[in-house]
Write a protein that holds these residues in place. Structure first.
Motif, PDB file in Angstrom:
ATOM      1  N   LEU A   1      11.177  -1.468 -15.007  1.00 43.30           N
ATOM      2  CA  LEU A   1      10.254  -2.334 -15.750  1.00 43.30           C
ATOM      3  C   LEU A   1       8.821  -1.844 -15.596  1.00 43.30           C
ATOM      4  O   LEU A   1       8.049  -1.816 -16.547  1.00 43.30           O
ATOM      5  N   PHE A   2       8.473  -1.470 -14.363  1.00 47.86           N
ATOM      6  CA  PHE A   2       7.113  -0.989 -14.107  1.00 47.86           C
ATOM      7  C   PHE A   2       6.837   0.276 -14.900  1.00 47.86           C
ATOM      8  O   PHE A   2       5.804   0.404 -15.549  1.00 47.86           O
ATOM      9  N   ILE A   3       7.772   1.233 -14.861  1.00 50.03           N
ATOM     10  CA  ILE A   3       7.589   2.491 -15.568  1.00 50.03           C
ATOM     11  C   ILE A   3       7.460   2.251 -17.067  1.00 50.03           C
ATOM     12  O   ILE A   3       6.607   2.821 -17.745  1.00 50.03           O
ATOM     13  N   GLU A   4       8.316   1.357 -17.592  1.00 47.85           N
ATOM     14  CA  GLU A   4       8.283   1.058 -19.022  1.00 47.85           C
ATOM     15  C   GLU A   4       6.937   0.438 -19.404  1.00 47.85           C
ATOM     16  O   GLU A   4       6.300   0.843 -20.376  1.00 47.85           O
ATOM     17  N   ARG A   5       6.509  -0.545 -18.621  1.00 52.25           N
ATOM     18  CA  ARG A   5       5.250  -1.227 -18.919  1.00 52.25           C
ATOM     19  C   ARG A   5       4.075  -0.292 -18.724  1.00 52.25           C
ATOM     20  O   ARG A   5       3.172  -0.227 -19.564  1.00 52.25           O
TER      21      ARG A   5
ATOM     22  N   GLN B   1       6.656   9.853 -16.907  1.00 53.14           N
ATOM     23  CA  GLN B   1       7.363   8.654 -16.450  1.00 53.14           C
ATOM     24  C   GLN B   1       8.448   9.018 -15.454  1.00 53.14           C
ATOM     25  O   GLN B   1       8.648   8.315 -14.460  1.00 53.14           O
ATOM     26  N   THR B   2       9.156  10.119 -15.704  1.00 49.38           N
ATOM     27  CA  THR B   2      10.203  10.558 -14.785  1.00 49.38           C
ATOM     28  C   THR B   2       9.620  10.936 -13.432  1.00 49.38           C
ATOM     29  O   THR B   2      10.159  10.583 -12.379  1.00 49.38           O
ATOM     30  N   GLU B   3       8.481  11.641 -13.455  1.00 55.20           N
ATOM     31  CA  GLU B   3       7.833  12.044 -12.204  1.00 55.20           C
ATOM     32  C   GLU B   3       7.390  10.830 -11.402  1.00 55.20           C
ATOM     33  O   GLU B   3       7.523  10.792 -10.183  1.00 55.20           O
ATOM     34  N   MET B   4       6.853   9.822 -12.111  1.00 53.53           N
ATOM     35  CA  MET B   4       6.410   8.629 -11.397  1.00 53.53           C
ATOM     36  C   MET B   4       7.596   7.873 -10.813  1.00 53.53           C
ATOM     37  O   MET B   4       7.530   7.389  -9.681  1.00 53.53           O
ATOM     38  N   LYS B   5       8.680   7.796 -11.561  1.00 54.76           N
ATOM     39  CA  LYS B   5       9.858   7.109 -11.037  1.00 54.76           C
ATOM     40  C   LYS B   5      10.381   7.821  -9.794  1.00 54.76           C
ATOM     41  O   LYS B   5      10.749   7.178  -8.802  1.00 54.76           O
ATOM     42  N   ASP B   6      10.410   9.137  -9.830  1.00 48.74           N
ATOM     43  CA  ASP B   6      10.861   9.904  -8.670  1.00 48.74           C
ATOM     44  C   ASP B   6       9.961   9.648  -7.467  1.00 48.74           C
ATOM     45  O   ASP B   6      10.436   9.487  -6.337  1.00 48.74           O
ATOM     46  N   ALA B   7       8.643   9.621  -7.708  1.00 48.33           N
ATOM     47  CA  ALA B   7       7.697   9.384  -6.621  1.00 48.33           C
ATOM     48  C   ALA B   7       7.870   7.980  -6.047  1.00 48.33           C
ATOM     49  O   ALA B   7       7.869   7.787  -4.827  1.00 48.33           O
ATOM     50  N   LEU B   8       8.033   6.989  -6.924  1.00 49.51           N
ATOM     51  CA  LEU B   8       8.236   5.616  -6.460  1.00 49.51           C
ATOM     52  C   LEU B   8       9.521   5.501  -5.650  1.00 49.51           C
ATOM     53  O   LEU B   8       9.539   4.904  -4.571  1.00 49.51           O
TER      54      LEU B   8
ATOM     55  N   ARG C   1      12.871  -2.897  -6.144  1.00 51.18           N
ATOM     56  CA  ARG C   1      13.589  -1.654  -5.878  1.00 51.18           C
ATOM     57  C   ARG C   1      14.821  -1.495  -6.763  1.00 51.18           C
ATOM     58  O   ARG C   1      15.385  -0.415  -6.837  1.00 51.18           O
ATOM     59  N   THR C   2      15.233  -2.570  -7.440  1.00 50.89           N
ATOM     60  CA  THR C   2      16.406  -2.454  -8.312  1.00 50.89           C
ATOM     61  C   THR C   2      15.941  -2.285  -9.766  1.00 50.89           C
ATOM     62  O   THR C   2      15.725  -1.178 -10.221  1.00 50.89           O
ATOM     63  N   ASP C   3      15.748  -3.382 -10.485  1.00 49.59           N
ATOM     64  CA  ASP C   3      15.321  -3.253 -11.876  1.00 49.59           C
ATOM     65  C   ASP C   3      13.813  -3.186 -12.022  1.00 49.59           C
ATOM     66  O   ASP C   3      13.302  -2.781 -13.060  1.00 49.59           O
TER      67      ASP C   3
ATOM     68  N   VAL D   1       0.843  -1.200   0.000  1.00 47.36           N
ATOM     69  CA  VAL D   1       0.000   0.000   0.000  1.00 47.36           C
ATOM     70  C   VAL D   1       0.880   1.252   0.000  1.00 47.36           C
ATOM     71  O   VAL D   1       0.604   2.229  -0.703  1.00 47.36           O
ATOM     72  N   HIS D   2       1.940   1.225   0.797  1.00 44.09           N
ATOM     73  CA  HIS D   2       2.865   2.353   0.865  1.00 44.09           C
ATOM     74  C   HIS D   2       3.459   2.656  -0.511  1.00 44.09           C
ATOM     75  O   HIS D   2       3.548   3.822  -0.920  1.00 44.09           O
ATOM     76  N   VAL D   3       3.849   1.615  -1.239  1.00 47.52           N
ATOM     77  CA  VAL D   3       4.443   1.819  -2.559  1.00 47.52           C
ATOM     78  C   VAL D   3       3.394   2.345  -3.538  1.00 47.52           C
ATOM     79  O   VAL D   3       3.649   3.271  -4.326  1.00 47.52           O
ATOM     80  N   LEU D   4       2.197   1.785  -3.487  1.00 45.60           N
ATOM     81  CA  LEU D   4       1.144   2.239  -4.393  1.00 45.60           C
ATOM     82  C   LEU D   4       0.728   3.684  -4.096  1.00 45.60           C
ATOM     83  O   LEU D   4       0.182   4.372  -4.974  1.00 45.60           O
ATOM     84  N   ARG D   5       0.998   4.128  -2.895  1.00 45.93           N
ATOM     85  CA  ARG D   5       0.679   5.510  -2.534  1.00 45.93           C
ATOM     86  C   ARG D   5       1.363   6.490  -3.487  1.00 45.93           C
ATOM     87  O   ARG D   5       0.812   7.558  -3.795  1.00 45.93           O
ATOM     88  N   ALA D   6       2.547   6.133  -3.966  1.00 47.85           N
ATOM     89  CA  ALA D   6       3.270   7.010  -4.894  1.00 47.85           C
ATOM     90  C   ALA D   6       2.448   7.275  -6.144  1.00 47.85           C
ATOM     91  O   ALA D   6       2.517   8.357  -6.738  1.00 47.85           O
ATOM     92  N   ILE D   7       1.655   6.287  -6.554  1.00 41.27           N
ATOM     93  CA  ILE D   7       0.885   6.412  -7.784  1.00 41.27           C
ATOM     94  C   ILE D   7      -0.315   7.347  -7.589  1.00 41.27           C
ATOM     95  O   ILE D   7      -0.831   7.906  -8.551  1.00 41.27           O
TER      96      ILE D   7
END
Length: 233
Positions: free
Chosen positions: A118-122, A134-141, A112-114, A72-78
């Protein structure tokens, strides 16, 4: 290695109510319920059901495990991107799960590594997200992932939740660890529950007195009380 209790990893034990999770993670309870239980919503002809993104044990009352809390914490970024179709997020997460062959990819070190890339690309291919998006989402994640500490197997073992409204430069005075105080929020390095400190402060004990009584850093006591106030607000 995580200590097991009766052969059971404490991270998988259903412990937190939805209201607990909302209080600790500062996410509306309705949002967490949708992500973990699902919800019905109206359409032109009748209604549809939004299937949960994070499967939890089918218990009454519905309870989340520590691992669920991490997810849930990780999905919060989205949630930062309000236009997101969560059905597309589900497709991207399913892709990651297939790639890693694990049941909780968001709670694992590989995500947390690759996994983030992969998530951002998909995700980007599914919603035609702009490069900036995509950059903003990666930063948030990444901001959220940096609050997670894995054990030597790569699975999340500690979570330092955000305790202030501004995510940048959030201190790490308080932590959640499924092995300590049944996974409740405590001052890092101790078993002192933040809720107990807040209750004593509200009853009239000063921060200096509490710091002396518990032999804790004054700033840690201050942050523990602040995060409880923030959770209630």
């Amino acid at each position: 290695m995580t200590e097991l209790y009766g052969g059971i990893d404490p991270r998988g034990i259903p412990t937190y109510s939805i209201s607990d999770a909302a209080r600790y993670l500062h996410i509306p309870a309705g949002t967490i319920r949708s992500w973990t239980v699902g919800r019905h919503y109206l359409i032109t002809k009748g209604s549809n059901f939004f299937k949960p993104l994070i499967p939890i044990r089918n218990l009454k009352p519905r309870l989340l495990s520590f691992t669920n809390l991490i997810e849930v914490h990780v999905l919060r970024a989205i949630r930062k991107h309000h236009e997101i179709d969560l059905g597309k997020v589900r497709d991207a997460l399913d892709f990651i799960e297939e790639q890693f062959q694990v049941s909780h990819p968001l709670a694992g070190e590989r995500f947390r590594t690759d996994g983030v890339d992969l998530f951002i690309e998909r995700y980007g291919s599914l919603v035609n997200a702009s490069k900036r998006g995509q950059t903003e989402m990666k930063d948030a994640l990444n901001a959220h992932l940096q609050r997670i500490e894995p054990d030597d197997t790569g699975l999340a073992i500690k979570l330092y939740p955000f305790t202030r409204s501004q995510e940048e430069d959030n201190p790490r005075f308080v932590v959640m660890d499924s092995r300590i105080a049944f996974g409740r929020l405590v001052i890092a390095g101790t078993g002192i529950a933040t809720r107990v400190l807040a209750e004593r402060y509200q009853a009239g004990d000063s921060i200096d007195y509490l710091a002396h009584d518990y032999n804790c850093d004054r700033l840690a006591v201050e942050e523990a009380i602040r995060c409880e106030k923030f959770a209630v607000a």
